[in-house]
Design an enzyme around this catalytic site. Structure first.
Site, mmCIF file in Angstrom:
data_model
loop_
_atom_site.group_PDB
_atom_site.id
_atom_site.type_symbol
_atom_site.label_atom_id
_atom_site.label_comp_id
_atom_site.label_asym_id
_atom_site.label_seq_id
_atom_site.Cartn_x
_atom_site.Cartn_y
_atom_site.Cartn_z
ATOM 1 C CB THR A 212 8.250 4.557 16.923
ATOM 2 O OG1 THR A 212 8.552 3.183 15.242
ATOM 3 C CG2 THR A 212 9.175 5.346 16.535
ATOM 4 N NE ARG A 240 10.301 1.693 5.755
ATOM 5 C CZ ARG A 240 9.641 1.410 7.929
ATOM 6 N NH1 ARG A 240 10.558 1.142 8.496
ATOM 7 N NH2 ARG A 240 8.727 1.717 7.267
ATOM 8 N N GLY A 242 11.813 4.906 7.390
ATOM 9 C CA GLY A 242 10.401 5.131 7.765
ATOM 10 C C GLY A 242 9.999 6.929 7.600
ATOM 11 C CG ASP A 243 7.002 7.865 9.991
ATOM 12 O OD1 ASP A 243 7.330 6.066 9.943
ATOM 13 O OD2 ASP A 243 6.328 8.348 11.157
ATOM 14 C CB THR A 263 4.122 4.993 16.647
ATOM 15 O OG1 THR A 263 4.400 3.619 17.064
ATOM 16 C CG2 THR A 263 3.339 5.241 17.963
ATOM 17 N N GLY A 264 3.726 4.364 13.243
ATOM 18 C CA GLY A 264 3.226 3.451 12.455
ATOM 19 C C GLY A 264 3.930 2.678 11.303
ATOM 20 C CD1 TRP A 265 3.843 1.409 5.935
ATOM 21 C CD2 TRP A 265 2.951 -1.113 7.101
ATOM 22 N NE1 TRP A 265 3.867 0.223 5.169
ATOM 23 C CE2 TRP A 265 3.857 -1.140 5.625
ATOM 24 C CE3 TRP A 265 2.515 -1.848 8.137
ATOM 25 C CZ2 TRP A 265 4.319 -2.673 5.324
ATOM 26 C CZ3 TRP A 265 2.442 -2.947 7.834
ATOM 27 C CH2 TRP A 265 3.272 -3.448 6.224
ATOM 28 N N GLY A 266 6.417 3.327 8.506
ATOM 29 C CA GLY A 266 5.775 4.519 7.745
ATOM 30 C C GLY A 266 5.518 5.004 6.647
#
Length: 349
Positions: A212, A240, A242-243, A263-266
């Site tokens: 991201t 899907r 994400g965040d 930024t990361g695992w949503g």
């Protein structure tokens, strides 16, 4: 004699107090020094290690990060708005195949590139987002158009693309987003034993990261803004999301506290409402931006995902103070203040 002695002592005490300068460390005045404007960006967090990075690749990332942040810095220096700075800065990263956004977006399980983005105005708390688009060249521009030219906060899929066309945004053939390296990443993940979704993987770096891109800025008018853009996760399925396009999770801005891009695992950033949580800790508990960011990223987020809540944020508060907090081995990041001081980082320093 006693009266004269007392008089002289009093005069001496008065003058010594008058000339004494007391400096209290860590005062509000010291930590909130007036900064006219500042800007901070990220290009993804994850397993980013120097031993896996070639000099050429490292130089390419640094060059693109500097190019991007200088675009926003110039806008702010010339009196432009934080919203313009955020949008135009992200455009540079969306145009680069180095990052998982725009041109460099990863592929879904079906072999498409689906983009998500969001932006928020700290002055008005207005926000816009788009999800699952395949033909909009600059998703962050669509997010801003949703914010400013529609009664909604988020549009998705075909409807978002129709709106983008009506707004005169640049539309491209889906093949524009195709890159060989991202297709190889999809093939690699699909051929693996578990065949699950994965974060963006760069074979040349042996680098698994959350690609991201994002930006937060404070302008000369005292207004904050933040934006985030992404291609999501490799091999994602079933539409899907994400965040990144979710206000409060991937993006948040409020002039009374801060502006944040994640930024990361949503999935874990959504559950933790990470971007808003940092603002809330500042508003309700009186924490500084640095304290709130550390608490959320280093303590709260990992506990949500049993150690899988990985990633980071970039943020800026109403005084222009900036943080780049992450719990991974690296995060592509850069910052500039009103003095023109540039910082670029990639690894955990």
């Amino acid at each position: 004699m006693k009266n004269i002695f007392f008089y002289l002592c009093t005069i001496t005490l008065i003058f010594s107090c008058k000339n004494e300068v007391k400096i209290a460390p860590n005062t509000e005045a010291e930590t909130t020094e007036k900064i006219q404007f500042s800007i901070v960006i990220h290009g993804g967090a994850g397993t980013i290690k120097k031993e896996n990075m070639t000099p050429e690749k490292e130089a390419a990332y640094k060059q693109k990060l500097e190019e991007a942040i200088r675009v926003g810095y110039t806008i702010l220096k010339n009196g432009g708005t934080s919203l313009d700075a955020v949008e135009k800065t992200i455009n540079v990263m969306e145009d680069s195949p180095l990052f998982n956004a725009g041109k460099g977006a990863v592929f879904t399980h079906e072999g498409y590139n689906e983009h998500d983005a969001s932006i928020m105005d700290g002055k008005t708390l207005n926000a816009g987002a788009s999800a699952g688009t395949k033909t909009v060249k600059h998703p962050i521009n669509l997010a801003r158009a949703v914010m400013e030219n529609s009664p909604h906060v988020m549009l998705s899929g075909k409807g978002a693309e129709v709106f983008a066309k009506e707004q005169g945004l640049e539309i491209v053939d889906p093949n524009y987003f195709y890159t060989e390296s991202r297709m190889k990443s999809l093939e690699r993940v699909k051929a693996s034993e578990n065949n699950k979704i994965a974060s963006f993987y760069d074979e040349t770096l042996k680098d698994t990261k959350f690609g991201t891109v994002g930006c937060a800025a404070l302008d000369k008018h005292g207004n904050l803004a933040a934006g985030t853009s992404t291609g999501g996760m490799t091999n994602k399925r079933w539409g899907r999301i994400g965040d990144a396009p979710i206000i409060g999770a991937g993006t948040y801005a409020n002039n009374t506290t801060c502006a944040v891009s994640s930024t990361g695992w949503g999935e874990y950033f959504i559950r933790g409402m990470v971007a808003y949580d940092i603002s809330a800790l500042m508003a309700y508990k009186g924490l500084s931006l640095a304290e709130a960011s550390k608490e959320v990223i280093q303590n709260k987020l990992p506990s949500i995902g049993n150690g899988e809540g990985n990633g980071g944020i970039i943020a800026i508060d109403k005084h222009g103070n900036m943080v780049m907090e992450f719990n991974t081995s690296g995060m592509y990041r850069a910052s500039m203040n009103d003095k023109g001081e540039l910082y670029i980082g990639m690894y955990k320093d």
